[in-house]
Design a protein around this motif. Sequence first.
Motif, PDB file in Angstrom:
ATOM      1  N   ASP A  60       0.687  -1.148  -0.006  1.00 45.78           N
ATOM      2  CA  ASP A  60       0.006   0.062   0.103  1.00 45.78           C
ATOM      3  C   ASP A  60       0.708   1.203  -0.125  1.00 45.78           C
ATOM      4  O   ASP A  60       0.387   2.426  -0.146  1.00 45.78           O
ATOM      5  CB  ASP A  60      -0.976  -0.167   1.198  1.00 45.78           C
ATOM      6  N   GLN A  61       2.191   1.045   0.097  1.00 40.47           N
ATOM      7  CA  GLN A  61       3.068   2.053  -0.031  1.00 40.47           C
ATOM      8  C   GLN A  61       3.691   2.391  -1.395  1.00 40.47           C
ATOM      9  O   GLN A  61       4.630   3.428  -1.389  1.00 40.47           O
ATOM     10  CB  GLN A  61       4.296   2.221   1.256  1.00 40.47           C
ATOM     11  N   VAL A  62       3.258   1.542  -2.286  1.00 40.36           N
ATOM     12  CA  VAL A  62       3.766   1.525  -3.710  1.00 40.36           C
ATOM     13  C   VAL A  62       3.148   2.862  -4.518  1.00 40.36           C
ATOM     14  O   VAL A  62       1.912   2.963  -4.419  1.00 40.36           O
ATOM     15  CB  VAL A  62       3.590   0.437  -4.436  1.00 40.36           C
ATOM     16  N   GLY A  63       4.015   3.720  -4.955  1.00 41.57           N
ATOM     17  CA  GLY A  63       3.395   4.865  -5.702  1.00 41.57           C
ATOM     18  C   GLY A  63       2.236   5.598  -5.249  1.00 41.57           C
ATOM     19  O   GLY A  63       1.878   5.977  -4.089  1.00 41.57           O
ATOM     20  N   SER A  64       1.379   5.640  -6.137  1.00 43.02           N
ATOM     21  CA  SER A  64       0.179   6.323  -6.176  1.00 43.02           C
ATOM     22  C   SER A  64      -1.060   5.497  -6.238  1.00 43.02           C
ATOM     23  O   SER A  64      -0.917   4.428  -6.725  1.00 43.02           O
ATOM     24  CB  SER A  64      -0.086   7.231  -7.153  1.00 43.02           C
ATOM     25  N   PRO A  65      -2.362   5.762  -5.588  1.00 40.33           N
ATOM     26  CA  PRO A  65      -3.601   5.128  -5.987  1.00 40.33           C
ATOM     27  C   PRO A  65      -3.417   4.183  -7.269  1.00 40.33           C
ATOM     28  O   PRO A  65      -3.904   3.144  -7.498  1.00 40.33           O
ATOM     29  CB  PRO A  65      -4.712   5.868  -5.641  1.00 40.33           C
ATOM     30  N   GLN A  66      -3.271   5.215  -8.352  1.00 42.93           N
ATOM     31  CA  GLN A  66      -3.220   4.785  -9.576  1.00 42.93           C
ATOM     32  C   GLN A  66      -2.401   3.568  -9.827  1.00 42.93           C
ATOM     33  O   GLN A  66      -2.674   2.449 -10.568  1.00 42.93           O
ATOM     34  CB  GLN A  66      -3.297   5.753 -10.779  1.00 42.93           C
ATOM     35  N   ILE A  67      -1.238   3.823  -9.678  1.00 36.22           N
ATOM     36  CA  ILE A  67      -0.374   2.682  -9.830  1.00 36.22           C
ATOM     37  C   ILE A  67      -0.627   1.257  -9.035  1.00 36.22           C
ATOM     38  O   ILE A  67      -0.267   0.323  -9.456  1.00 36.22           O
ATOM     39  CB  ILE A  67       1.218   3.235  -9.483  1.00 36.22           C
ATOM     40  N   ARG A  68      -0.997   1.731  -7.794  1.00 41.47           N
ATOM     41  CA  ARG A  68      -1.384   0.368  -6.820  1.00 41.47           C
ATOM     42  C   ARG A  68      -2.476  -0.212  -7.643  1.00 41.47           C
ATOM     43  O   ARG A  68      -2.687  -1.662  -7.388  1.00 41.47           O
ATOM     44  CB  ARG A  68      -1.840   0.727  -5.638  1.00 41.47           C
ATOM     45  N   ASN A  69      -3.622   0.393  -8.232  1.00 47.83           N
ATOM     46  CA  ASN A  69      -4.628  -0.352  -8.931  1.00 47.83           C
ATOM     47  C   ASN A  69      -4.172  -1.163 -10.154  1.00 47.83           C
ATOM     48  O   ASN A  69      -4.686  -2.142 -10.655  1.00 47.83           O
ATOM     49  CB  ASN A  69      -5.616   0.693  -9.530  1.00 47.83           C
ATOM     50  N   ILE A  70      -3.172  -0.531 -10.921  1.00 46.53           N
ATOM     51  CA  ILE A  70      -2.608  -1.337 -12.114  1.00 46.53           C
ATOM     52  C   ILE A  70      -1.367  -2.078 -11.984  1.00 46.53           C
ATOM     53  O   ILE A  70      -1.248  -3.118 -12.697  1.00 46.53           O
ATOM     54  CB  ILE A  70      -2.267  -0.204 -13.166  1.00 46.53           C
ATOM     55  N   GLY A  71      -0.363  -1.706 -10.801  1.00 48.62           N
ATOM     56  CA  GLY A  71       0.846  -2.505 -10.625  1.00 48.62           C
ATOM     57  C   GLY A  71       0.655  -3.867  -9.860  1.00 48.62           C
ATOM     58  O   GLY A  71      -0.386  -4.100  -9.424  1.00 48.62           O
ATOM     59  N   THR A  72       1.231  -5.034 -10.480  1.00 50.21           N
ATOM     60  CA  THR A  72       0.986  -6.146  -9.968  1.00 50.21           C
ATOM     61  C   THR A  72       2.250  -6.865  -9.211  1.00 50.21           C
ATOM     62  O   THR A  72       3.263  -6.355  -9.173  1.00 50.21           O
ATOM     63  CB  THR A  72       0.922  -7.321 -11.212  1.00 50.21           C
ATOM     64  N   ILE A  73       2.095  -7.817  -8.190  1.00 51.94           N
ATOM     65  CA  ILE A  73       2.984  -8.379  -7.503  1.00 51.94           C
ATOM     66  C   ILE A  73       4.063  -8.996  -8.116  1.00 51.94           C
ATOM     67  O   ILE A  73       5.463  -8.855  -7.960  1.00 51.94           O
ATOM     68  CB  ILE A  73       2.407  -9.113  -6.392  1.00 51.94           C
ATOM     69  N   GLY A  74       3.708  -9.709  -9.421  1.00 52.36           N
ATOM     70  CA  GLY A  74       4.544 -10.092 -10.111  1.00 52.36           C
ATOM     71  C   GLY A  74       5.670  -9.310 -11.000  1.00 52.36           C
ATOM     72  O   GLY A  74       6.929  -9.508 -10.915  1.00 52.36           O
ATOM     73  N   GLY A  75       5.168  -8.335 -11.353  1.00 45.43           N
ATOM     74  CA  GLY A  75       6.049  -7.158 -11.909  1.00 45.43           C
ATOM     75  C   GLY A  75       6.844  -6.562 -11.044  1.00 45.43           C
ATOM     76  O   GLY A  75       8.147  -6.433 -11.335  1.00 45.43           O
ATOM     77  N   ASN A  76       6.314  -6.325  -9.693  1.00 46.91           N
ATOM     78  CA  ASN A  76       7.338  -5.804  -8.653  1.00 46.91           C
ATOM     79  C   ASN A  76       8.407  -6.550  -8.263  1.00 46.91           C
ATOM     80  O   ASN A  76       9.607  -6.304  -8.036  1.00 46.91           O
ATOM     81  CB  ASN A  76       6.364  -5.714  -7.258  1.00 46.91           C
TER      82      ASN A  76
END
Length: 296
Positions: free
Chosen positions: A98-114
């Motif tokens: 929940d500390q990754v980027g912005s809400p928009q990034i957290r909605n689209i970003g994935t744990i696999g990509g991270n």
Amino acid sequence: MYDMKALYEAQSVEHAVALRLEHPEAQIIAGGSDVLVQMREGRRAGKELISIYMIDEMRGITIDEDENIRIGSLTSFSHITRDPIIQKYINVLGEAVDQVGSPQIRNIGTIGGNTCNGVTSADSASTLHAWEAIVELTGKNGVRRIPIKDFYIKAGTVDIRVEDGEIQTAILIPKVSYENTYGHYIKYGMRNAMEIASLGCSVNVRLSEDKRTIERCRVAYGVAGPVPMRAPSAESVANGSTISESLLEDFSLAVLKDISPRNSWRASRDFRLHIAVEMAKRCLEESIKRAGGVIE
């Protein structure tokens, strides 16, 4: 504009593996929060892309037949934070992502990509290391599972066998790592939001029945070395020890035996070493409290 040679859209895991074998130079893309930015900047100009974003079987969080918590690699950060299984058994992972980027990034970003990015500053990385996650990879030879500590090879490089068409399909948290276990994560950055970690620390503990002894402790860092890492010296200090203020001090100082942060424009090595000690202490203290322990 995005300068790409071609875009292939996988419809299933099997299809993704086949595309990977057919186009070994292609870049896998999920949410695109990193890849598209890099492409726009010219770092991946002219690349072929294989999109796996439409593979719904790689989304969601379940408990499998072996009682592992299974997190599909396409599960977004927002879904991880809100998921009832995560909230019940490993809430610290939800707090970390929940500390990754912005809400928009957290909605689209994935744990696999991270994790597949292989960067030590990823907000999920230290917590996944502290909870002894297992990475599931699927390729032409079937499923391969490896401990996350072995998945990270060097800065920016992870163990995915392109020649076998492998893609990361899930991350597993074993029952032995999450059962009756409580943790805390601290991220230090120059800003409170939209910031890459200058240092991240994640600790978890399992206490004895009387809540006076630490039966099991794990601590891991991001940005304390070229890849996310555990601090086994500190874990050895805590494991089997009676909870006390002196234990907090001994534990936090012991991390210095294992970590090796670098100098960068975000923070100096000496500063990172200084705050690593305090972060370990605070994370352990909060983890003990969440587990029902009292520090005397």
